[in-house]
Design a protein around this motif. Structure first.
Motif, PDB file in Angstrom:
ATOM      1  N   PRO A   1       0.803  -1.240   0.000  1.00 21.27           N
ATOM      2  CA  PRO A   1       0.000   0.000   0.000  1.00 21.27           C
ATOM      3  C   PRO A   1       0.828   1.279   0.000  1.00 21.27           C
ATOM      4  O   PRO A   1       0.341   2.329  -0.425  1.00 21.27           O
ATOM      5  N   SER A   2       2.068   1.201   0.470  1.00 19.73           N
ATOM      6  CA  SER A   2       2.857   2.445   0.517  1.00 19.73           C
ATOM      7  C   SER A   2       3.223   2.917  -0.877  1.00 19.73           C
ATOM      8  O   SER A   2       3.604   4.073  -1.059  1.00 19.73           O
ATOM      9  N   HIS A   3       3.122   2.037  -1.862  1.00 22.69           N
ATOM     10  CA  HIS A   3       3.524   2.393  -3.227  1.00 22.69           C
ATOM     11  C   HIS A   3       2.324   2.673  -4.127  1.00 22.69           C
ATOM     12  O   HIS A   3       2.405   2.463  -5.332  1.00 22.69           O
TER      13      HIS A   3
ATOM     14  N   GLN B   1       4.489   9.167  -1.573  1.00 21.52           N
ATOM     15  CA  GLN B   1       5.839   9.747  -1.586  1.00 21.52           C
ATOM     16  C   GLN B   1       6.888   8.640  -1.752  1.00 21.52           C
ATOM     17  O   GLN B   1       8.070   8.934  -1.880  1.00 21.52           O
ATOM     18  N   GLN B   2       6.457   7.381  -1.724  1.00 20.22           N
ATOM     19  CA  GLN B   2       7.402   6.267  -1.886  1.00 20.22           C
ATOM     20  C   GLN B   2       7.612   5.941  -3.362  1.00 20.22           C
ATOM     21  O   GLN B   2       8.485   5.165  -3.717  1.00 20.22           O
ATOM     22  N   GLY B   3       6.791   6.557  -4.222  1.00 23.17           N
ATOM     23  CA  GLY B   3       6.848   6.259  -5.660  1.00 23.17           C
ATOM     24  C   GLY B   3       5.978   5.049  -5.981  1.00 23.17           C
ATOM     25  O   GLY B   3       5.751   4.181  -5.140  1.00 23.17           O
ATOM     26  N   HIS B   4       5.478   5.030  -7.207  1.00 18.60           N
ATOM     27  CA  HIS B   4       4.677   3.872  -7.632  1.00 18.60           C
ATOM     28  C   HIS B   4       5.595   2.677  -7.832  1.00 18.60           C
ATOM     29  O   HIS B   4       6.672   2.815  -8.406  1.00 18.60           O
ATOM     30  N   ALA B   5       5.188   1.528  -7.366  1.00 21.83           N
ATOM     31  CA  ALA B   5       5.932   0.294  -7.637  1.00 21.83           C
ATOM     32  C   ALA B   5       4.914  -0.832  -7.718  1.00 21.83           C
ATOM     33  O   ALA B   5       3.966  -0.882  -6.915  1.00 21.83           O
ATOM     34  N   HIS B   6       5.087  -1.695  -8.700  1.00 20.64           N
ATOM     35  CA  HIS B   6       4.078  -2.739  -8.951  1.00 20.64           C
ATOM     36  C   HIS B   6       4.752  -4.059  -9.232  1.00 20.64           C
ATOM     37  O   HIS B   6       5.916  -4.088  -9.617  1.00 20.64           O
TER      38      HIS B   6
END
Ligand code: NDP
Length: 502
Positions: free
Chosen positions: A190-192, A220-225
């Protein structure tokens, strides 16, 4: 008097001689019915679970703080936004939509993104998703849509046939389905991911002016998938990677943060924009309504007890505070009722008095009285003042100064549905055109993985929807599906499959 500290007691406070040995007739004998504390222990265990949420059952939550960094008092009189530097306690809950409790965290699905702000004028619930839009615009279709996401009555399996059959009949869903099948369909945790209020809400200021607003919490952590292949490998190792990640992040002091932005539309402008600004299947383009920075959300505490604070958390868009209101969005209007009602069923009449849901910074004074689990005092100190109007001075009294400004509405009562001339394709096209070649290829392959078991006629109906978005989009998804259909390696391995020679 016993010397034992923290002496074990029954639920009624009587000291207990043992918590290990049943009372029996002889050392090998049967149990005695009179061993009530054993019965209590077994009966309590049977009641340790509550009905899981019909949707968003699998969830993860943290506690944290929201800090105002920019002045938006010209838009809202809500106390939580009253000055730069002001902080408000927040409880978050993120979730997947379809999976039951214990479903793998890394499934392709929309994520719920809910925040409870414990403001000094009551709790404000922001009950959003990690997507800015939704599958349907009219709540009449909501229970049917959810049914297509849950298990088939006979197979007891999820049914891609049902999902695509429904979506193909609802072209408005293609915007949300495009996001779901894109890289953002499986956030790393969820942070991403971003959180969106999704609906249009209203803000109103101290002068009684109303503005329509959209809420964006940008990571603020940037999108990451994860790709499908990464998620499959991950789920093979752990089904709980979101819970693990969030727990570890907070324990290690790496607190996840988001920046809150608003889009703001003056009240009267809603009549002149070329799209319906209250249609939850549409965004407001950033070029028309630029993002306005408001504040920062930092989630920095692990709740002491998951069940008490996360499972018992009851978010409802009906929880607004003076300065924040609703909009004519049909889906929002229905959620105002249905979310609160779901909690009445799941948690009980007085669910708002549970620790996760009770206001922390505001007093509670109301005339809602008895019912199951009335475990708190709500007679405001005067047992006579249990109705209104009444003659008593210390009874709860309404405050006309928090009255929302009047809302102008117009139109003939009707069921407008398909009669509306709505463009469901321009915005998904704009999104598709943002994707680079790699993103498009993964989009096609994610569709093929999801559509594998779908029948040919339903596939064709969905291709027809995609073709209206973009010929390139339709061709890409069709080609990926055709490639998968002809993949001979898809034959399952059986006990009789010959072992390949070394
Ligand atoms: P912009 O170029 O200003 O914005 C594009 C938006 O797309 C950004 O907010 C970006 O989010 C987001 N985005 C990028 N990749 C994805 C993805 N795979 N799934 C979901 N969102 C993604 O253009 P517009 O405002 O004109 O919008 C164009 C399209 O972008 C819309 O039709 C809509 O589909 C999508 N979009 C628009 C949003 C809005 O509020 N206007 C919000 C989110 C999506 P980020 O900045 O976090 O990278």
């Amino acid at each position: 008097m016993s010397e034992i500290k923290n002496r074990l007691t029954t639920t009624a406070g009587a000291p207990m001689p043992t918590n290990e040995h049943s009372q029996t007739a002889g050392p090998r004998g049967p149990l005695l019915l009179q061993d009530y504390q054993l019965l209590e222990k077994l009966a309590h265990q049977n009641r340790e679970r509550i009905p899981e949420r019909a949707v968003h059952a699998n969830g993860w939550g943290l506690e944290g703080i929201f800090t105002v960094t920019h002045d938006i008092t010209r838009y809202t009189r809500a106390k939580l936004f009253s000055e730069i530097g002001k902080t408000t306690d927040v409880l978050s809950r993120w979730s997947t939509v379809a999976g039951e409790q214990g479903a793998a965290d890394a499934e392709r699905d929309v994520r719920g993104f809910s925040l409870k702000f414990y403001t000094e004028e009551g709790n404000w619930d922001m009950v959003g998703n990690n997507t800015p839009v939704f599958f349907v615009r009219d709540a009449y279709k909501f229970p049917d849509f959810i049914r297509t996401q849950k298990r088939h009555p006979k197979t007891n399996l999820r049914s891609p046939e049902a999902m695509f059959d429904f979506w193909a009949a609802q072209p408005e869903s293609v915007h949300q389905v495009t996001i779901l099948m894109s890289d953002r369909g499986i956030p790393v945790n969820p942070s991403h991911m971003n959180g969106y209020g999704s609906h249009t809400f209203s803000f109103w200021n101290a002068d009684g002016e109303r503005f329509w607003v959209k809420l964006h919490f940008k990571t603020q952590q940037g999108h990451a998938h994860h790709t499908n292949a990464e998620a499959e490998r991950l789920i093979g190792k752990t089904r709980e990677n979101y819970q693990e990640d969030l727990y570890n992040m907070v324990n290690e002091g790496r607190f996840p943060k988001w920046t809150l932005f608003l889009q703001v539309m003056p009240e009267r402008e809603a009549e002149t924009v070329p799209y319906n600004p209250f249609d939850v299947t549409k965004v407001w383009p950033h070029a028309d309504y630029p993002l306005i920075e408001v504040g920062e959300l930092e989630m920095n505490r692990i709740p002491e007890n998951y069940f008490q604070m996360v499972e018992n958390a009851a978010y409802s868009p009906s929880n607004v505070v003076p300065g924040i209101g609703f909009s004519p969005d049909k889906m929002l209007q229905a959620r105002i009722f249905s979310y609160a009602d779901a909690h009445r069923y799941r948690l009980g009449t007085h669910y708002e008095a549970l620790p996760a849901n009770a206001p922390k910074a505001a007093d509670v004074n109301h005339y809602h009285k008895d019912g199951s689990m009335r475990f708190f005092r709500n007679d405001t100190g005067n047992p006579d003042a249990y109705y209104e109007p009444n003659q008593y001075e210390n009874a709860p009294v309404a405050d006309p100064s928090v009255q929302e400004p009047p809302l102008t509405i117009s139109g003939d009562a009707d069921r407008y549905g398909n009669a509306q001339d709505v463009d469901d394709y321009t915005q998904p096209r704009a999104l598709f055109n943002l994707f680079d070649d790699g993103q498009k290829q993964r989009l096609y392959e994610n569709y093929a993985a999801a559509m594998g078991p779908v029948s040919k006629p339903v596939k064709e109906r969905w291709y027809a929807v995609l073709a209206k978005v973009s010929a390139e989009y339709e061709a890409g998804v069709r080609a990926a599906n055709d490639a998968l259909d002809s993949d001979v390696n898809a034959v399952p391995v059986t006990d009789d499959t010959p072992v390949p020679a070394e």
